[in-house]
Design an enzyme around this catalytic site. Structure first.
Site, PDB file in Angstrom:
ATOM      1  N   ASP A   1     -61.090 -26.714  22.895  1.00 53.35           N
ATOM      2  CA  ASP A   1     -59.906 -26.636  22.016  1.00 53.35           C
ATOM      3  C   ASP A   1     -58.654 -27.016  22.717  1.00 53.35           C
ATOM      4  O   ASP A   1     -57.698 -26.183  22.596  1.00 53.35           O
ATOM      5  CB  ASP A   1     -60.079 -25.409  21.137  1.00 53.35           C
ATOM      6  CG  ASP A   1     -59.302 -25.319  19.891  1.00 53.35           C
ATOM      7  OD1 ASP A   1     -58.737 -26.573  19.693  1.00 53.35           O
ATOM      8  OD2 ASP A   1     -58.774 -24.400  19.405  1.00 53.35           O
TER       9      ASP A   1
ATOM     10  N   PHE B   1     -57.892 -15.583  13.368  1.00 56.58           N
ATOM     11  CA  PHE B   1     -58.870 -14.357  14.436  1.00 56.58           C
ATOM     12  C   PHE B   1     -58.211 -13.062  14.133  1.00 56.58           C
ATOM     13  O   PHE B   1     -58.921 -11.971  14.112  1.00 56.58           O
ATOM     14  CB  PHE B   1     -58.686 -14.755  15.754  1.00 56.58           C
ATOM     15  CG  PHE B   1     -57.336 -14.787  16.313  1.00 56.58           C
ATOM     16  CD1 PHE B   1     -56.885 -13.644  16.969  1.00 56.58           C
ATOM     17  CD2 PHE B   1     -56.618 -15.797  16.163  1.00 56.58           C
ATOM     18  CE1 PHE B   1     -55.480 -13.618  17.222  1.00 56.58           C
ATOM     19  CE2 PHE B   1     -55.139 -15.869  16.662  1.00 56.58           C
ATOM     20  CZ  PHE B   1     -54.544 -14.746  17.328  1.00 56.58           C
TER      21      PHE B   1
HETATM   22  P1  ADP Z   1     -55.656 -18.870  18.317  1.00 55.63           P
HETATM   23  O1  ADP Z   1     -54.969 -20.434  18.443  1.00 55.63           O
HETATM   24  O2  ADP Z   1     -57.042 -18.786  17.794  1.00 55.63           O
HETATM   25  O3  ADP Z   1     -54.801 -18.423  16.804  1.00 55.63           O
HETATM   26  P2  ADP Z   1     -54.448 -18.068  20.703  1.00 55.63           P
HETATM   27  O4  ADP Z   1     -55.076 -17.405  21.884  1.00 55.63           O
HETATM   28  O5  ADP Z   1     -53.889 -19.563  20.930  1.00 55.63           O
HETATM   29  O6  ADP Z   1     -55.237 -17.969  19.338  1.00 55.63           O
HETATM   30  O7  ADP Z   1     -52.942 -17.325  20.341  1.00 55.63           O
HETATM   31  C1  ADP Z   1     -52.074 -17.616  19.246  1.00 55.63           C
HETATM   32  C2  ADP Z   1     -50.727 -17.861  19.577  1.00 55.63           C
HETATM   33  O8  ADP Z   1     -50.134 -16.784  20.405  1.00 55.63           O
HETATM   34  C3  ADP Z   1     -50.507 -18.904  20.780  1.00 55.63           C
HETATM   35  O9  ADP Z   1     -50.574 -20.330  20.219  1.00 55.63           O
HETATM   36  C4  ADP Z   1     -49.368 -18.560  21.608  1.00 55.63           C
HETATM   37  O10 ADP Z   1     -48.013 -18.993  20.765  1.00 55.63           O
HETATM   38  C5  ADP Z   1     -49.390 -16.922  21.357  1.00 55.63           C
HETATM   39  N1  ADP Z   1     -49.996 -16.455  22.701  1.00 55.63           N
HETATM   40  C6  ADP Z   1     -51.313 -16.350  22.946  1.00 55.63           C
HETATM   41  N2  ADP Z   1     -51.523 -15.881  24.322  1.00 55.63           N
HETATM   42  C7  ADP Z   1     -50.334 -15.868  24.819  1.00 55.63           C
HETATM   43  C8  ADP Z   1     -50.004 -15.627  26.032  1.00 55.63           C
HETATM   44  N3  ADP Z   1     -51.017 -15.146  26.969  1.00 55.63           N
HETATM   45  N4  ADP Z   1     -48.837 -15.614  26.542  1.00 55.63           N
HETATM   46  C9  ADP Z   1     -48.056 -16.242  25.581  1.00 55.63           C
HETATM   47  N5  ADP Z   1     -48.088 -16.358  24.169  1.00 55.63           N
HETATM   48  C10 ADP Z   1     -49.370 -16.263  23.814  1.00 55.63           C
END
Ligand code: ADP
Ligand code: MG
Length: 303
Positions: free
Chosen positions: A127, A15
């Site tokens: 997910d 993304f």
């Molecule tokens: P995707 O899995 O679609 O790549 P995520 O929303 O899971 O996107 O974000 C990717 C990574 O970023 C997560 O696995 C986590 O490690 C980190 N991350 C995302 N949002 C947070 C948050 N609110 N606080 C801490 N870490 C986060």
């Protein structure tokens, strides 16, 4: 964007990026997801769903939404920063040392509370996996990453659009049946199993063998020192027929989890998840782990 200073990158995916940022005026830290917006209108609308759905959620066990905005072809979602990393990292850090049962049950109860909240709002996460469960240093567990989440309006709409992580995908999806609230429960069961064994419940050397194992639904038992109740919980969540799996409300209103909700969690959380569940807990005073989940018409959310 000018309101925030980027401190560092905390995650990267297809993304775009997840960044740790500091709000200029308040000095507060936030996580900011930067999503490249696709060129086509319908795909852009799809990307926006993540922000729209996350904004609707308000619960101590869901990553809190602050704001979202668009700039230079990107969508930015600003949310609460979880400073304890994700559950997948936590499991890896154990290096084979099993978690104590009370810790597993406490985390699991918090996850159930989060899932119950989204299901009550007719949102399916789609997910749920240990990498999308975020932790805070003070022991809170939060469901995050609503990038695949959808509002349940038409069941059939989900039959072909599911894009989860294969280890957590329930049998009905491989069989091309609709995704429903119980599909999230299967994935939650996979996390519970992972917490107990530090491994995925279904593992194989190829996609074909993985799908076969998931569809057969047979799993190795949990390490024997875990309680019968925990073993029973896992078994219930891995029922092949989605309607035989407990809903999040049912999970919260039975046995050890119900006792944890009442005893261990702060009153504001109990308030948050409503009288309905407390009523169920009262009604199931004599419940045993064998209590049957009421049947559910296929795919309907019944919370
Ligand atoms: P995707 O899995 O679609 O790549 P995520 O929303 O899971 O996107 O974000 C990717 C990574 O970023 C997560 O696995 C986590 O490690 C980190 N991350 C995302 N949002 C947070 C948050 N609110 N606080 C801490 N870490 C986060
Ligand atoms: Mg993720």
């Amino acid at each position: 964007m000018d309101d925030y200073t980027v401190l560092r990158m905390i995650g990267e995916g297809s993304f775009g990026r997840a960044l740790l940022v500091q709000h200029e005026s308040s000095n507060q830290m936030f996580a900011m997801k930067e999503i490249r917006l696709p060129k086509s209108f319908s795909n852009t609308q799809n990307s926006r769903k993540e922000a729209v759905l996350l904004a609707k959620m308000k619960h101590p066990n869901i990553v809190a939404f602050k704001e979202s905005f668009e700039a230079e072809g990107h969508l930015y979602i600003v949310m609460e920063y979880c400073d304890g990393g994700d559950l997948m990292q936590k499991i890896k850090q154990q290096k084979g040392k099993l978690f104590p049962e009370d810790m597993i049950l406490n985390w699991f109860t918090q996850m159930c509370l989060g899932v119950n909240h989204i299901h009550k709002k007719r949102v399916l996460h789609r997910d749920i996996k240990s990498k999308n469960i975020f932790l805070t240093q003070n022991g809170k567990v939060k469901l995050g990453d609503f990038g695949s989440a959808r509002l349940l309006s038409s069941q059939m709409a989900f039959a072909c659009t599911y894009v989860g992580t294969p280890y957590y995908v329930p049998p009905e999806i491989w069989e091309n049946l609709p995704y429903n609230n119980k599909s999230d429960i299967w994935s939650l069961g996979c996390i519970l199993y992972e917490l107990c064994t530090l491994r995925h419940p279904f593992q194989a050397n190829s996609w074909k063998n993985l799908i076969l194992k998931v569809c057969q639904g047979s799993i190795s038992p949990l390490p024997s020192h875990y309680s019968y109740e925990l073993q029973f919980l896992v078994k219930q969540m891995f029922k092949r027929n989605p309607s035989h799996r407990p809903s999040a409300t049912t999970l919260l209103s039975q046995g050890v989890i119900a006792r944890l909700v009442q005893k261990c969690l702060p009153p504001e959380i109990i308030m948050e998840y409503g009288e309905e569940v407390l009523e169920e807990i009262k009604n199931s005073k004599h419940n045993t782990p064998r209590k049957k989940t009421p049947p559910c018409t296929s795919g309907r959310i019944r919370l």
